[in-house]
Design an enzyme around this catalytic site. Structure first.
Site, PDB file in Angstrom:
ATOM      1  N   HIS A 158       0.721  -1.344   0.121  1.00 26.70           N
ATOM      2  CA  HIS A 158       0.129   0.154  -0.002  1.00 26.70           C
ATOM      3  C   HIS A 158       0.817   1.319  -0.045  1.00 26.70           C
ATOM      4  O   HIS A 158       0.249   2.292   0.010  1.00 26.70           O
ATOM      5  CB  HIS A 158      -0.894   0.056   1.139  1.00 26.70           C
ATOM      6  CG  HIS A 158      -0.333  -0.117   2.592  1.00 26.70           C
ATOM      7  ND1 HIS A 158      -0.963   0.034   3.802  1.00 26.70           N
ATOM      8  CD2 HIS A 158       0.906  -0.343   2.834  1.00 26.70           C
ATOM      9  CE1 HIS A 158      -0.381  -0.225   4.665  1.00 26.70           C
ATOM     10  NE2 HIS A 158       1.199  -0.509   4.342  1.00 26.70           N
ATOM     11  N   HIS A 159       2.158   1.162   0.326  1.00 25.75           N
ATOM     12  CA  HIS A 159       2.850   2.400   0.204  1.00 25.75           C
ATOM     13  C   HIS A 159       3.289   3.084  -1.146  1.00 25.75           C
ATOM     14  O   HIS A 159       3.745   4.159  -1.402  1.00 25.75           O
ATOM     15  CB  HIS A 159       4.218   2.465   1.148  1.00 25.75           C
ATOM     16  CG  HIS A 159       3.645   2.032   2.607  1.00 25.75           C
ATOM     17  ND1 HIS A 159       2.976   2.979   3.229  1.00 25.75           N
ATOM     18  CD2 HIS A 159       4.117   0.985   3.404  1.00 25.75           C
ATOM     19  CE1 HIS A 159       2.843   2.337   4.461  1.00 25.75           C
ATOM     20  NE2 HIS A 159       3.448   1.192   4.681  1.00 25.75           N
ATOM     21  N   ALA A 160       3.272   2.110  -1.943  1.00 29.12           N
ATOM     22  CA  ALA A 160       4.107   2.390  -3.429  1.00 29.12           C
ATOM     23  C   ALA A 160       3.340   3.480  -4.010  1.00 29.12           C
ATOM     24  O   ALA A 160       1.918   3.637  -3.864  1.00 29.12           O
ATOM     25  CB  ALA A 160       4.080   1.213  -4.431  1.00 29.12           C
TER      26      ALA A 160
END
Ligand code: FE2
Length: 532
Positions: A135-137
């Site tokens: 989820h951080h990309a």
């Protein structure tokens, strides 16, 4: 409990990749999970599918062409040069350019896209991709161990069919990449439960509620250390119940990041396996198409236990499986108790002690009370042809001919994510707090501020310094390793995590590796360092 058709995506190659010795992210955890799922005899109870790997072209539905081109060709040997000495695309120690990084990403993203397609086709009620949930990309860069945002790509796929998609994130870290992508639309509601305060990625307050048409469709639940099952349930249930009642999503994606479990190497919550899996059970009961994704999780044996148990929850057989672990290839890892459980520990729950939990819940419910019921589109299913219009891209919609419809839709989806990012960039009306600056083509950084998931410290990346002193950015060469004895990540002689003030990695990142008289760290220091 009634039966659900479950599709389970797994590629046996996924566990073969490594971020590097000592890196806390272990793709091997997917193989351990799969082996346990298999040992419990669950594979026979669901459709086990090997996902089609995502191509570079597919990835550009969200990410920039430039970033995907980079990721597709970078190697450990070329990383320094292709990242302009660590100033673009990758984040130092957090996101190393490991061998096979692109293939690893194509498996993760391919699984989430395939899961979305299967759900949208109606062939499954629940689809699982434990290799996803990264989820951080970001659109144009890797962050927090994540390179390609498989979740955003999966949601874009769901938006072809469903008027509204709900994204829920129970990872210990804020789901910033997904939130950013859909910050200005009401077609996707994001709801993230996460630790907030001196913790990566440093975003996710309750003031961050979305923007423009997306106002109030971003829900953030910032939490403090030590939250227990009971306390988590007290915020999760009423908020999710309210969202389901008023938003009425056509499909739900639940990111099951397992670093919110007690005893996680990077997390700071106190959830048991049962408390974590309760979220899966709670959502399953709504009987809305559901996708379960992985995410964080750095104590491998507990990740495997929990995702195995959550697979059982998806199948509705959680009460029938033996709490004593069956024999499996990694059996000895699960000692000394060899049980399917993750117990809580004795840490304080700071959320309850100061009453902040009740305030956070009340604020979120108040935000949700401002929303109209089932916004933007009617309760009828959105026709495939009208997607562009619903995304606010209704130009020449009728001009697309029958044959060209799908390609046109792909183009419009890619346009939509560019449109959203344009709004969020400086000069485009952004309310982002960091100080990003882009060239006129919107593609390159002048200067940016980011946090490291390893050190939880802010990293200032200045291309000018990087270019002027390419040898000075020592943090880019990994020296972080996990210390089994002390149960924390270490860099050389100093602890990196668990003692933020003493973090030399963070200090070096902040100093961009430049020498300071008598106060800098040499390569020898951190490569020869021993445990204390
Ligand atoms: Fe996480």
């Amino acid at each position: 409990m009634s039966k659900r058709r479950v599709a389970y995506y797994y590629d046996a190659d996924t566990g073969s990749y490594t971020y590097g010795l000592g890196h806390p992210m272990k793709p091997h955890r997917m193989r351990v999970t799969h082996d346990l799922v298999s040992a419990y005899g669950m594979l026979e109870k669901m459709h086990v599918l090997r996902p089609k790997r995502a191509t570079p072209e597919v990835m550009t539905a969200f990410h920039t062409d430039e970033y995907i081109h980079f990721l597709n060709r970078v190697t450990p040997e070329t990383a320094e040069e292709l990242t302009y000495h660590g100033t673009r695309f990758l984040m130092g120690e957090d996101n190393p350019a490991f061998e096979g990084v692109f293939e690893f990403c194509s498996i993760s993203a391919g699984g989430s896209i395939s899961a979305a397609q299967r759900i949208a086709s109606g062939a499954a009620d629940i689809a699982i991709n434990w290799a996803g949930g990264l989820h951080h990309a970001k659109k144009r860069e890797a962050s927090g161990f994540c390179y390609i945002n498989d979740i955003v790509l999966g949601i874009l796929e769901l938006l072809r069919t469903y008027p509204r998609v709900l994204y829920i994130d129970i990872d210990c870290h804020h789901g910033d990449g997904v939130e950013e992508a859909f910050y200005t639309t009401d077609r996707v509601m994001t709801c993230s439960f996460h630790k907030f305060g001196e913790y990566f990625p440093g975003t996710g307050t309750q003031e961050d509620r979305g923007r423009g048409k997306g106002r109030n469709y971003t829900v953030n639940i910032p939490l403090k250390d030590g939250i227990t099952d009971e306390a988590f349930k007290r915020v999760f249930e009423p908020i999710i119940n309210k969202i389901m009642e008023i938003y009425r999503p056509g499909a739900v994606i639940l990111q099951c990041g397992a670093d919110s479990l007690a005893g996680d190497k990077l997390g700071c919550f106190n959830l048991t396996m049962n408390g974590h899996a309760h979220c899966v059970q709670y959502l399953r009961a709504f009987n809305v198409p559901l996708i379960l994704l992985g995410g964080g999780g750095y104590t491998v044996k507990n990740v495997a236990r929990t995702w195995t148990y959550e697979t059982a929850c998806a199948l509705g057989i959680q009460d029938d499986i033996d709490p004593n672990l069956p024999w499996n290839e990694y059996f000895e890892w699960f000692g000394p108790r060899y049980r399917l459980e993750v117990p809580e520990n004795n840490m304080d729950d700071l959320n309850v002690r100061d009453g902040s939990l009740d305030k956070v819940r009340a604020t979120a419910l108040q935000q949700l009370s401002q929303l109209p019921c089932a916004p933007s589109v009617g309760m009828h299913e959105v026709p495939r042809e009208s997607l562009g219009r619903h995304l606010g891209l209704d130009i020449a919609e009728e001009d697309a001919d029958e044959d060209g419809g799908t390609d046109d839709l792909d183009r419009r989806l890619a346009q939509h994510s560019r449109f959203v990012y344009k709004l969020q960039e400086p000069g485009g009306g952004s309310d982002e707090s960091d100080d990003e600056r882009y060239d006129s083509d919107g593609s390159s950084y002048r200067r940016r501020k980011r946090m490291s998931i390893l050190s939880n410290r802010v990293v200032n990346v200045d291309p000018d310094i990087g270019r002027a002193q390419p040898r000075g950015r020592r943090f880019f060469k990994s020296a972080v390793r996990w210390d089994e004895t002390y149960g924390r990540v270490r860099l050389g002689k100093e602890p990196v995590l668990g003692s933020l003030n003493g973090s030399r990695l963070g200090g070096m990142m902040e100093a961009t590796g430049r020498s300071t008289p008598g106060g800098d760290v040499t390569m020898e220091d951190w490569e020869d360092g021993t445990s204390v």
